[in-house]
Motif scaffolding. Structure first.
Motif, short mmCIF file in Angstrom:
data_model
loop_
_atom_site.label_atom_id
_atom_site.label_comp_id
_atom_site.label_asym_id
_atom_site.label_seq_id
_atom_site.Cartn_x
_atom_site.Cartn_y
_atom_site.Cartn_z
N ILE B 314 -45.71 -14.92 44.43
CA ILE B 314 -44.93 -15.28 45.80
C ILE B 314 -44.93 -16.82 46.15
O ILE B 314 -44.00 -17.35 46.36
CB ILE B 314 -45.71 -14.62 47.10
CG1 ILE B 314 -45.46 -12.94 46.75
CG2 ILE B 314 -45.03 -15.00 48.53
CD1 ILE B 314 -46.56 -12.30 48.00
N LEU B 327 -42.85 -15.44 53.95
CA LEU B 327 -42.22 -14.74 52.72
C LEU B 327 -43.05 -13.76 52.27
O LEU B 327 -42.76 -12.67 52.28
CB LEU B 327 -42.09 -15.70 51.53
CG LEU B 327 -41.35 -15.17 50.37
CD1 LEU B 327 -40.21 -14.55 50.62
CD2 LEU B 327 -41.49 -15.95 49.18
N LEU B 331 -42.47 -9.58 51.78
CA LEU B 331 -42.82 -9.03 50.38
C LEU B 331 -43.74 -8.40 50.04
O LEU B 331 -43.63 -7.50 49.09
CB LEU B 331 -42.48 -10.55 49.81
CG LEU B 331 -41.94 -10.65 48.25
CD1 LEU B 331 -40.76 -9.88 48.48
CD2 LEU B 331 -41.82 -11.82 47.74
N SER B 334 -43.36 -4.68 49.53
CA SER B 334 -42.49 -3.93 48.56
C SER B 334 -43.72 -3.50 47.37
O SER B 334 -43.57 -2.87 46.70
CB SER B 334 -41.65 -4.93 47.90
OG SER B 334 -42.37 -6.04 47.54
N SER B 413 -38.25 -5.37 47.40
CA SER B 413 -38.41 -6.94 47.22
C SER B 413 -37.05 -7.70 47.70
O SER B 413 -36.92 -8.63 48.48
CB SER B 413 -39.00 -7.48 46.18
OG SER B 413 -38.26 -7.54 44.99
N LEU B 416 -36.41 -6.62 51.58
CA LEU B 416 -37.00 -7.41 52.61
C LEU B 416 -36.88 -9.01 52.61
O LEU B 416 -37.39 -9.50 53.60
CB LEU B 416 -38.56 -7.05 52.04
CG LEU B 416 -39.06 -5.67 52.22
CD1 LEU B 416 -40.24 -5.27 51.44
CD2 LEU B 416 -39.29 -5.25 53.75
N THR B 417 -36.25 -9.24 51.85
CA THR B 417 -36.15 -10.88 51.59
C THR B 417 -34.67 -11.23 52.04
O THR B 417 -34.26 -12.34 52.14
CB THR B 417 -36.45 -11.58 50.24
OG1 THR B 417 -35.55 -10.80 49.16
CG2 THR B 417 -38.06 -11.54 50.03
N ALA B 423 -33.90 -17.17 50.30
CA ALA B 423 -34.88 -16.47 49.62
C ALA B 423 -34.08 -15.45 48.59
O ALA B 423 -34.65 -14.70 47.87
CB ALA B 423 -35.82 -15.74 50.31
N GLN B 424 -32.72 -15.67 48.54
CA GLN B 424 -32.10 -14.69 47.61
C GLN B 424 -31.59 -15.28 46.24
O GLN B 424 -30.68 -14.98 45.71
CB GLN B 424 -30.82 -14.16 48.28
CG GLN B 424 -31.03 -13.39 49.62
CD GLN B 424 -31.17 -14.41 50.79
OE1 GLN B 424 -30.61 -15.17 50.88
NE2 GLN B 424 -32.09 -13.98 51.57
N THR B 428 -36.78 -17.49 43.49
CA THR B 428 -37.63 -16.80 44.32
C THR B 428 -37.97 -15.41 43.75
O THR B 428 -39.20 -15.09 43.74
CB THR B 428 -36.99 -16.49 45.61
OG1 THR B 428 -36.71 -17.73 46.44
CG2 THR B 428 -38.01 -15.51 46.65
N HIS B 429 -37.13 -14.82 43.15
CA HIS B 429 -37.28 -13.20 42.80
C HIS B 429 -37.80 -13.31 41.19
O HIS B 429 -38.54 -12.37 40.93
CB HIS B 429 -36.03 -12.55 42.86
CG HIS B 429 -35.88 -12.23 44.22
ND1 HIS B 429 -36.57 -11.09 44.80
CD2 HIS B 429 -35.10 -12.72 45.12
CE1 HIS B 429 -36.23 -11.15 46.24
NE2 HIS B 429 -35.29 -12.00 46.54
N MET B 432 -41.58 -12.62 41.04
CA MET B 432 -41.93 -11.42 41.62
C MET B 432 -41.55 -10.40 40.46
O MET B 432 -42.16 -9.14 40.16
CB MET B 432 -41.35 -11.01 42.80
CG MET B 432 -42.02 -11.58 43.88
SD MET B 432 -43.69 -11.08 44.02
CE MET B 432 -43.26 -9.65 44.67
#
Lengths: 430, 453
Positions: B314, B327, B331, B334, B413, B416-417, B423-424, B428-429, B432
């Motif tokens: 994260i 965040l 997050l 999830s 996830s 939720l973001t 955060a898209q 960011t992803h 995770m």
């Protein structure tokens, strides 16, 4: 001081109890009832059960066998005219818990004996405590530890032969019928080493030769790279693989040899105990041989005792549970529970056993027993009992896989399994 | 004599034993499944990021009805059953596969109720045995205040859960009826006392089981919402409750990482791999008593390791100008499907084996030879663990649970973001997603690798 007043003299305790209750009349009444109760009170046997932990798949069949044997025993009048009760305690297949269970039997539940332990490490952890508590302790582990002298006067194994005797007794027939040049494949730790040592010794004594020993690390789950170590001139492949990778072992061995020539193959059913021999992937075993402590499939001409035993434990002609043909029993070993119970009966009756005060007399009576005849109490076959080594000897079976079933092709003689005594427990103090 | 006419019960190890089906599963092509699952999770994440339109996770009310029993009353029923089970544990049969206390806790509640709650919402809430007694006692003694336990957040539940996990997978006799009865009585008395001191509202967070069920049941497609004496039954995509949940507090985050880590470690500590780390021959497991300290250390370290990995992922993807807690709070939610999914998959065999014992025990609750349900002798049976068809069916269920949980986790996830600024992004992803792929592989590996303990 007060402890001394209530030391276990039954009549004195009854009197004291009566005085405490405050009346001579009452004392007489209680005393009489106590005596009456003592003679007909159940004999209490503690069963050390691998109910949880790694031994649990054996444990459930051992519980089933013990419960079935108990019913037969009680229906026939119990022991010395008294009913018998089995108290099951889970030991988690753990040696420390095993010792605690033995202690519970002796001190908390006041059991007359403890019995039923299978896994060797639990036996090794529990037997010393049984010795300290002077509790007769009957194991069914097949381990050589009883006859080797590693345990004590209170520990006996009258219901099953030990692995040393089993392995030694295989050699004559294997060498005469399957071949003289042997390669052994075994897991590289104590269990495999016992097989390696005993069988190599027996092969040499019977004019054969172990030409290769392939030790496989216990953590291995694929075996292909070990098979090229099997010499081409091998006539007999002896295998004793155990653990979750056994099916993989057989499958890969089959792939290694394909449909071409292969040596004769001889294994111990321990590898596939409780596994359906007709499972997909085990086709390669067709035509190979196994040691069986007790033939899983009902053999032609089976005795009445065998039929009755099978019915009592709820096992069908293929060795599976009558309620589920896929649920294969630990058939090669679980007779030991049944036979141990009846060995205990024989010993207690010979000793005129009345209660825990007679425990020493009972062990001495066991040591004096020389044999158990084949029959309803010993359906696997006759046993010779060596009172000095506290170990039973019996007949072993060699079975061949034919049409996906195990068919007995040879039964050893009693003498095949004998070896010189390594201990005389009768010279040890209690 | 007492056991003479007993059903002859069987099994490899019940709730605590993870049975010998590994022999067959080692011959199945599980590797292909694992690769396929990893690719599916990766593809879900990539497509989700490209599409930028994660599912809406809407919910709708099915119907509203009056509560069958007020919560105080159902909780008192739960308390009565708890007392009864403790008595059964203390004075009933010593066999853990026949005694209703271990069967109820380890199979019915810990495994069965989890599965039911993952589908039908939090079923523990109403039967948890403290709410009613705490309210009654506080009313009787006229207590209204608190002692400030609420300020500790999930800390008491973390300690409770840790003790529970240790008891289950490391202590020597977790299924021994007498030992278990004492442990249950002790814990129940402790929570009751604290509940009386603090107030009944604290229970949902203070008792670890309440905290646990509240967390895992949030992925259920059906759930209940309460308003006074009325209950509205809701339905929605799994995760619909999760997206409505408030972000997790730091102590709740710690609690969720503990749920994840402990059930994974329960799988891990039996594997050949772990035993080899401890220098133990996996074919010759010496028993729990030989690994108490190693596994205690292992459990704690694995928790620390898992938490570090998750929080690290994260932190690694944290957009500039966003606070970590802004965040992490949403997050971490999830991860709830993963905790629930792995729990269900991991204990599925226990449910099928221990569940049979539980039914058999109800058939003959006092070990007197009764057959209340009309079950035949030798009814309990485990043949399905040694046939290809049985093991394949079990594996398919476990595979679906793990894969479904991780796909849901990825989608959640993203959802939720969705409202967090910047955060898209892929940045960011990506961490995770990698972590969730790793978790998928790890979870399936745990279920198919050889075990020896």
């Amino acid at each position: 001081m007060s402890n001394k007043l209530i030391t276990p003299n039954p009549s004195r305790r009854a009197v004291l109890g009566g005085i405490a209750a405050g009346g001579a009349l009452l004392t007489t009444g209680l005393g009489a009832r106590f005596a009456q109760a003592q003679s007909s009170a159940p004999i209490k046997l503690g069963f050390q059960l691998h109910r949880t932990g790694i031994g649990a798949s054996y444990g459930r069949w051992y519980e089933r066998t013990a419960t079935a044997a108990l019913k037969v025993l009680n229906d026939a009048g119990g022991i010395n005219g008294r009913p018998v009760e089995i108290l099951f305690e889970d030991d988690g297949t753990d040696p420390k818990r095993g010792a605690e269970v033995v202690e519970k039997f002796a001190t908390q539940h006041k059991c007359d004996i403890g019995f039923g332990t299978l896994f060797s490490h639990v036996v090794m952890g529990s037997a010393p405590r049984a010795g300290e508590l002077k509790l007769p302790y009957f194991v069914v582990s097949e381990g050589h530890h009883v006859a080797s002298g590693a345990l004590n006067r209170w520990t006996l194994q009258p219901g099953i032969t030990d692995v040393k005797s089993q392995v030694l007794s295989m050699a004559p027939w294997v060498l005469q019928n399957l071949g003289k040049k042997v390669t052994m494949v075994f897991p590289d730790y104590a269990f495999g080493h016992d097989h390696r040592d005993y069988f190599t010794q027996a092969v040499q004594a019977n004019g054969g030769e172990v030409i290769a020993q392939v030790a496989i690390p216990p953590t291995e789950t694929t075996f292909t790279r070990y098979f090229p170590k099997i010499p081409r001139e091998t006539e007999v492949l002896y295998h004793v693989m155990v653990g979750p990778a056994v099916l993989t072992f057989v499958k890969e061995l089959g792939e290694f040899y394909g449909t071409g020539a292969r040596p004769e193959i001889f294994g111990f059913i321990d590898s596939l105990e409780a596994v359906n021999i007709a499972s997909p992937g085990l086709e390669f075993l067709e035509g190979t041989h196994f040691w069986e402590g007790h033939p899983r499939y009902l053999q032609e001409g089976a005795s009445e005792a065998e039929l009755a035993y099978r019915a009592a434990v709820g096992v069908d002609d293929t060795g599976a549970s009558v309620s589920d043909p896929a649920d294969v029993a630990t058939y090669a070993h679980m007779f030991s529970v049944w036979e141990t119970l009846f060995a205990v009966k024989a010993g207690m009756e010979a000793a005129g056993y009345q209660g825990p005060d007679d425990r020493q007399k009972f062990v001495e009576a066991m040591e004096a027993i020389a044999a158990f005849d084949e029959g309803a109490e010993h359906p696997q076959g006759p046993k010779v009992f060596n009172g000095k080594t506290h170990q039973a000897f019996g007949l072993q079976s060699i079975s061949k896989v034919e049409g996906g079933k195990l068919k007995r092709v040879h039964q050893t003689t009693m003498e095949d399994g004998f070896y010189p005594d390594e201990v005389d427990y009768t010279t040890m103090s209690f | 004599m007492r056991r003479l006419a007993l059903l002859f019960l069987l099994l490899p190890g019940a709730a605590l034993a993870h049975a010998s089906e590994r022999m067959v599963i080692l011959t199945l092509p599980t590797r292909g499944y694992v690769i396929g699952a990893a690719l599916t999770v990766a593809l879900t994440a990539v497509l989700g990021m490209i599409a930028r339109r994660p599912p809406h996770f809407g919910a709708r009310a099915l119907f509203t009805r009056p509560a069958l029993l007020p919560r105080e009353v159902s909780s008192w029923v739960g308390a009565g059953l708890t007392i009864l089970l403790v008595v059964v544990g203390l004075f009933g049969t010593h066999d853990p596969m026949e005694n209703l206390l271990p069967l109820t806790l380890w199979t019915v509640i810990w495994v069965g109720l989890t599965l039911a709650s993952v589908i039908f919402g939090n079923l523990w809430r109403d039967v948890a045995p403290w709410y009613g007694p705490v309210r009654t006692i506080r009313h009787l003694i006229g207590r209204t205040g608190s002692i400030g336990l609420a300020r500790l957040g999930y800390l008491p539940a973390i300690l409770g859960y840790l003790a529970f996990a240790w008891f289950e997978m490391i202590s020597l006799s977790p299924a021994d009826p007498e030992v278990l009865a004492r442990a249950v009585a002790l814990y129940a008395a402790l929570i009751l006392t604290l509940g009386v001191l603090e107030g009944e509202d604290w229970l949902d967070r203070g008792d670890f089981l309440s905290g646990y069920f509240a967390m895992v049941s949030r992925i259920a497609p059906f759930w209940a919402e309460y308003e006074g004496r009325r209950v509205t039954v809701m339905a929605g995509l799994p995760g619909a409750q999760v997206v409505q949940s408030a972000p997790l507090t730091p102590s709740a985050i710690a609690f969720v990482t503990l749920l994840l880590a402990s059930v994974s470690f329960d799988g891990l500590h039996e594997t050949f791999w772990w035993l080899a780390r401890l220098g133990i021959n996996p074919l010759d497991f010496p028993g729990r008593s030989a690994v108490v300290w190693q596994n205690t250390f292992g459990l704690l370290s694995f928790w620390a390791f898992s938490a570090a990995l998750i929080l690290g992922a994260i932190r690694f993807g944290l957009p500039k100008g966003t606070r970590f807690s802004d965040l992490a709070g949403p997050l971490m939610l999830s991860f709830l499907p993963i905790a629930a999914g792995y729990h269900v998959a991991h204990y599925f065999i226990s449910l099928l084996t221990g569940g049979q014992y539980a039914i058999a025990a109800l058939n003959d609750p006092f070990s007197t030879g009764l057959s209340l349900l009309g079950l035949p002798e030798h009814w309990v049976s485990f043949g399905f663990l040694s046939t290809h068809s049985g093991v394949r069916a079990v594996w398919s269920f476990q595979f679906a649970a793990i894969l479904g949980a991780h796909v849901l986790a990825v989608l959640l996830s993203l959802r939720l973001t969705a409202n967090i600024e910047r955060a898209q992004t892929f940045r960011t992803h990506a961490p995770m997603t990698l972590l969730m792929i790793a978790y998928t592989v790890f979870g399936l590996w745990l279920l198919s690798t050889p075990t020896g303990a």
